[in-house]
Motif scaffolding. Structure first.
Motif, PDB file in Angstrom:
ATOM      1  N   GLY A 594       0.778  -1.226   0.000  1.00 45.33           N
ATOM      2  CA  GLY A 594       0.000   0.000   0.000  1.00 45.33           C
ATOM      3  C   GLY A 594       0.810   1.276   0.000  1.00 45.33           C
ATOM      4  O   GLY A 594       0.275   2.356  -0.279  1.00 45.33           O
ATOM      5  N   LEU A 595       2.109   1.183   0.281  1.00 39.58           N
ATOM      6  CA  LEU A 595       2.963   2.375   0.294  1.00 39.58           C
ATOM      7  C   LEU A 595       3.541   2.635  -1.105  1.00 39.58           C
ATOM      8  O   LEU A 595       3.657   1.717  -1.928  1.00 39.58           O
ATOM      9  N   PRO A 596       3.928   3.876  -1.385  1.00 37.31           N
ATOM     10  CA  PRO A 596       4.453   4.200  -2.723  1.00 37.31           C
ATOM     11  C   PRO A 596       5.825   3.579  -2.982  1.00 37.31           C
ATOM     12  O   PRO A 596       6.691   3.569  -2.101  1.00 37.31           O
ATOM     13  N   ALA A 597       5.991   3.070  -4.196  1.00 38.96           N
ATOM     14  CA  ALA A 597       7.283   2.524  -4.629  1.00 38.96           C
ATOM     15  C   ALA A 597       7.926   3.403  -5.685  1.00 38.96           C
ATOM     16  O   ALA A 597       9.153   3.534  -5.732  1.00 38.96           O
ATOM     17  N   VAL A 598       7.110   4.004  -6.546  1.00 36.64           N
ATOM     18  CA  VAL A 598       7.578   4.934  -7.574  1.00 36.64           C
ATOM     19  C   VAL A 598       6.703   6.170  -7.484  1.00 36.64           C
ATOM     20  O   VAL A 598       5.475   6.072  -7.414  1.00 36.64           O
ATOM     21  N   THR A 599       7.333   7.339  -7.467  1.00 33.59           N
ATOM     22  CA  THR A 599       6.584   8.586  -7.311  1.00 33.59           C
ATOM     23  C   THR A 599       6.982   9.592  -8.385  1.00 33.59           C
ATOM     24  O   THR A 599       8.019   9.460  -9.035  1.00 33.59           O
ATOM     25  N   ARG A 600       6.121  10.596  -8.539  1.00 38.22           N
ATOM     26  CA  ARG A 600       6.406  11.690  -9.471  1.00 38.22           C
ATOM     27  C   ARG A 600       5.925  12.993  -8.845  1.00 38.22           C
ATOM     28  O   ARG A 600       4.837  13.056  -8.270  1.00 38.22           O
ATOM     29  N   ALA A 601       6.753  14.037  -8.971  1.00 33.63           N
ATOM     30  CA  ALA A 601       6.402  15.357  -8.460  1.00 33.63           C
ATOM     31  C   ALA A 601       6.541  16.389  -9.569  1.00 33.63           C
ATOM     32  O   ALA A 601       7.470  16.321 -10.373  1.00 33.63           O
ATOM     33  N   GLU A 602       5.599  17.317  -9.620  1.00 34.98           N
ATOM     34  CA  GLU A 602       5.727  18.465 -10.523  1.00 34.98           C
ATOM     35  C   GLU A 602       6.766  19.422  -9.942  1.00 34.98           C
ATOM     36  O   GLU A 602       6.802  19.656  -8.737  1.00 34.98           O
ATOM     37  N   VAL A 603       7.600  19.989 -10.825  1.00 34.21           N
ATOM     38  CA  VAL A 603       8.672  20.872 -10.366  1.00 34.21           C
ATOM     39  C   VAL A 603       8.672  22.155 -11.192  1.00 34.21           C
ATOM     40  O   VAL A 603       8.782  22.107 -12.431  1.00 34.21           O
ATOM     41  N   GLY A 604       8.565  23.300 -10.517  1.00 33.03           N
ATOM     42  CA  GLY A 604       8.750  24.587 -11.166  1.00 33.03           C
ATOM     43  C   GLY A 604       7.641  24.958 -12.132  1.00 33.03           C
ATOM     44  O   GLY A 604       6.677  24.214 -12.348  1.00 33.03           O
ATOM     45  N   ALA A 605       7.826  26.132 -12.742  1.00 38.69           N
ATOM     46  CA  ALA A 605       6.818  26.661 -13.658  1.00 38.69           C
ATOM     47  C   ALA A 605       7.084  26.284 -15.107  1.00 38.69           C
ATOM     48  O   ALA A 605       6.278  26.591 -15.985  1.00 38.69           O
ATOM     49  N   ALA A 606       8.216  25.612 -15.362  1.00 37.61           N
ATOM     50  CA  ALA A 606       8.578  25.299 -16.745  1.00 37.61           C
ATOM     51  C   ALA A 606       8.166  23.894 -17.152  1.00 37.61           C
ATOM     52  O   ALA A 606       8.554  23.422 -18.228  1.00 37.61           O
ATOM     53  N   GLY A 607       7.397  23.215 -16.301  1.00 31.72           N
ATOM     54  CA  GLY A 607       6.906  21.898 -16.668  1.00 31.72           C
ATOM     55  C   GLY A 607       7.843  20.761 -16.328  1.00 31.72           C
ATOM     56  O   GLY A 607       7.707  19.662 -16.882  1.00 31.72           O
TER      57      GLY A 607
END
Length: 701
Positions: A594-607
């Motif tokens: 149930g815990l995350p193994a692969v994650t993604r985060a948005e970074v900055g204003a340039a995408g």
């Protein structure tokens, strides 16, 4: 020379002065003088052969299209059979004969193996292992680079060679020593201990600063003077980790200091002749930090040998070539050694398959090599390497190996327009020797983690998709990359971590894998939760590592939005919490279900985006993450080709592009391209068929 001269200057990125662009044909700074087209040849050891064979050698070199050879690498005992007794006549004759045939010479300093009389008279120059074992005369590299007496003898020999051949018209390049550090990357002798203390005094200035860096309050290791410090010799249990790391740094610097001393002696005598030494950049050689070495050579040269037992050995070759290009700063480099067929030092030395030598050679060329050379020209009849293949095999000319030698020479002539062009990549893989050293120290969460396993895992996925990838240091300029992959970068400086974060802020997709950012440059844990230096960028926090036992696996599933499917992980998982990131895949079973193994985060204003892979995924899992990251970055391969077909593109300054297609499969392959096949001279109108195990190079329209 003072022992502290083994250390580097304060800024190791500043190149030393060398030949100017005006000294090199075509304005190529540092390139072997007078060498036109692709360099082609190998190590030439005429001292092993009678005169009749030497005469035949040059005739065969002309037949094969050889343009440059390395000479006198292991010739010290031949030149100086007794102290002060010198015999250069055979080398004079060799240099003259090669010049008459139009063959350029990379002349060695003849210092790669000291003669028996030297080590017998001065056994104190011999290196030692961590347990005090002396490495005696009888092989090669039986010397301690930090011993002042050996350094004196080596400088004397290099100077003698340079003074004698300074104005010889065949001289194109100086070849300093040979594979420095190959057999003795770490020397624990008394000479090395003394040099290590001097290096530490220069690095830390005070013993108090050393104690702080090494964390010597642990286990009562506090030092009161530099004189009390030893190399990390064999001890009752784990040696201080930072002591081990600093000894790795020192050892690389000491070996480089040896090269620099010889180089500087040559430079005084022949300021216009470029100088190099042959690196050993691969996934197996970790002793030298070649990013620190590269500014010190006029042209980067590399030795590489494939592992016969590996079915995908051409992928590791590609990684090594991309690393060579990265360390060369993107400039063309020299493949100084590889093999025509089998080597002699692996457990089972299988010959290369039909067409494999040509594919291996052109894979290096595709990835930036402008010279292709071998160990060696003629296969030795005696000695430890007598079963190591060569350009001229034991069986002579009526052999497939010789025919391949001639074919490669003809092929390189056809590829002359490619010389000087470069590879342009929009993907970067960050690779760091210090992170390698530190990440594989003892007393870690697992002793099974191997840095280059994770590096090659992600690199292989990119290779399979035909994505040109620069292998560069974490401090490199990342502004030109849309994808930045950061595999298992256990140790990272604050500046380099900020460099990675800045790439994401500019709009790049950054992928960081497990056990990254954990410690600073002193191997001190970055507190507050893993992955330390990258925690804010990635938007996650790991509270504990959950390493897995042998044969234990867990499963994880993608969310379906970016990564779909179910995959397996072994060896490494982490108890990770989201701190702004989104889970891309979660654990299905095991203690972390149930815990995350692969994650993604948005970074900055340039995408930009930052991905974290907190587990060691199987090949399918790595492929799925890489596919998603490539889509995020808007990247595709150089060309659409079947699996197992290698595609790389080199670009000339005038805009011309050259597409290399190397078919490593047993089936014919088709690639979409338009132009002229340089190997056949045939036009290519939209589609090119490359036969099984074959190659093609298209000058694209």
């Amino acid at each position: 020379m003072a022992l502290t001269d083994a250390n580097l200057p304060a800024d190791p990125t500043v190149p030393t002065s060398g030949p100017s662009p005006d000294d090199a044909p075509g304005g190529r700074p540092g390139w072997p003088t007078g060498l036109q087209g692709f360099g082609y040849g190998g190590d030439y050891n005429p001292e092993q052969w009678p005169q009749v064979t030497r005469l035949e050698d040059v005739e065969l070199m002309v037949e094969a299209g050889v343009t440059i050879v390395s000479v006198a690498i292991f010739a010290w005992a031949t030149i100086e059979p007794a102290e002060g007794e010198h015999h250069f006549e055979w080398l004079d004759e060799t240099m003259d004969r090669l010049h008459a045939a139009g063959i350029r010479v990379a002349l060695a300093t003849a210092t790669a193996s000291p003669p028996p009389w030297l080590t017998a008279r001065h056994p104190e120059i011999l290196p030692q292992t961590a347990d005090g074992t002396v490495l005696w005369q009888g092989g090669r590299q039986s010397y301690s680079v930090t011993h002042p007496l050996f350094r004196e003898y080596a400088l004397r020999m290099a100077t003698l060679v340079a003074e004698r051949y300074a104005t010889h018209p065949a001289l194109a390049l100086w070849h300093v020593d040979n594979e420095i550090g190959c057999h003795v990357p770490r020397d624990y002798s008394d000479a090395a201990a003394s040099a290590f203390r001097s290096w530490l005094a220069e690095r830390y200035s005070t013993v108090e600063a050393l104690n702080e860096a090494w964390g010597t309050a642990f286990w009562s290791q506090r030092y009161s003077a530099f004189e009390d410090v030893l190399p990390p010799r064999s001890a009752p249990t784990y040696a201080n980790p930072t002591q081990q790391l600093d000894f790795d740094r020192f050892s690389s610097d000491a070996l480089l200091g040896y090269y620099r001393d010889l180089r500087d002696a040559l430079r005084v005598i022949t300021p216009e002749v470029p100088i190099t030494t042959n690196f050993m950049m691969s996934s197996a050689t970790k002793g030298m930090d070649y990013y620190r070495w590269s500014p010190e050579v006029d042209v980067v040269a590399n030795d590489h040998y494939t592992i016969a037992s590996a079915a995908d050995r051409h992928v590791e070759l590609a990684f090594s070539a991309d690393l060579s290009r990265g360390i060369a700063g993107g400039r063309p480099w020299i493949l100084m050694e590889h093999s025509t067929s089998a080597v002699n030092w692996q457990p089972r030395n299988r010959p290369k398959l039909p067409g494999e030598m040509l594919r291996n050679s052109l894979a290096h060329v595709a990835r930036g090599a402008d010279a292709v050379m071998f160990f060696q020209w003629r296969q030795s009849k005696a000695g430890a390497e007598k079963f190591h293949s060569s350009m001229v095999p034991h069986a002579g000319r009526d052999t497939d190996v010789w025919r391949s030698t001639v074919t490669l020479g003809e092929t390189l002539k056809k590829l002359a327009p490619v010389v000087g062009s470069t590879v342009r990549s929009r993907a970067a893989l960050l690779f760091d020797y210090e992170a390698w050293w530190a990440g594989e120290l003892d007393s870690h969460p697992t002793q099974q983690l191997r840095y280059t396993d994770e590096v090659l895992s992600t690199y292989t996925a990119l290779w399979n998709r035909g994505v040109s990838t620069d292998v560069v240091h974490p401090s490199a300029d990342l502004s030109g990359y849309d994808l930045v992959v950061v595999p298992t970068l256990y140790l990272v400086s604050d500046a380099d971590a900020a460099n990675v974060a800045a790439a994401a802020e500019r709009g790049a997709t950054v992928v960081v894998t497990y056990f990254s950012g954990i410690v600073d440059v002193n191997d001190h844990v970055r507190l507050g939760g893993y992955p330390g230096a990258f925690r804010t960028l990635l938007g996650v926090s790991t509270e504990e590592f959950y390493t897995l036992q042998e044969d234990e696996t867990v499963h994880l599933s993608g969310s379906g939005e970016r990564v779909a499917g179910t995959f397996a992980a072994d060896l490494w998982t982490e108890k990770t919490h989201l701190r702004g990131a989104t889970a891309v895949a979660t654990y299905d079973d095991g203690p972390l279900a149930g815990l995350p193994a692969v994650t993604r985060a948005e970074v900055g204003a340039a995408g930009g985006s930052a991905w974290y892979v907190g587990a060691r995924l199987n090949a399918a899992g790595v492929a799925a993450v890489v596919d998603a990251a490539l889509a995020d970055a808007g990247l595709t391969g150089e060309a659409e080709v079947p699996a197992g077909v290698e595609v790389v593109r080199r670009h000339a300054e005038d805009g011309t592009a050259y597409l290399f297609v190397l078919n490593h499969t047993a089936e014919d392959a088709t690639v979409k391209t338009t132009g002229t096949d340089l190997l056949t001279g045939s036009p290519v109108d939209g589609s090119l068929s490359v036969p099984a195990a074959g190659v093609a190079v298209v000058q694209e329209a």
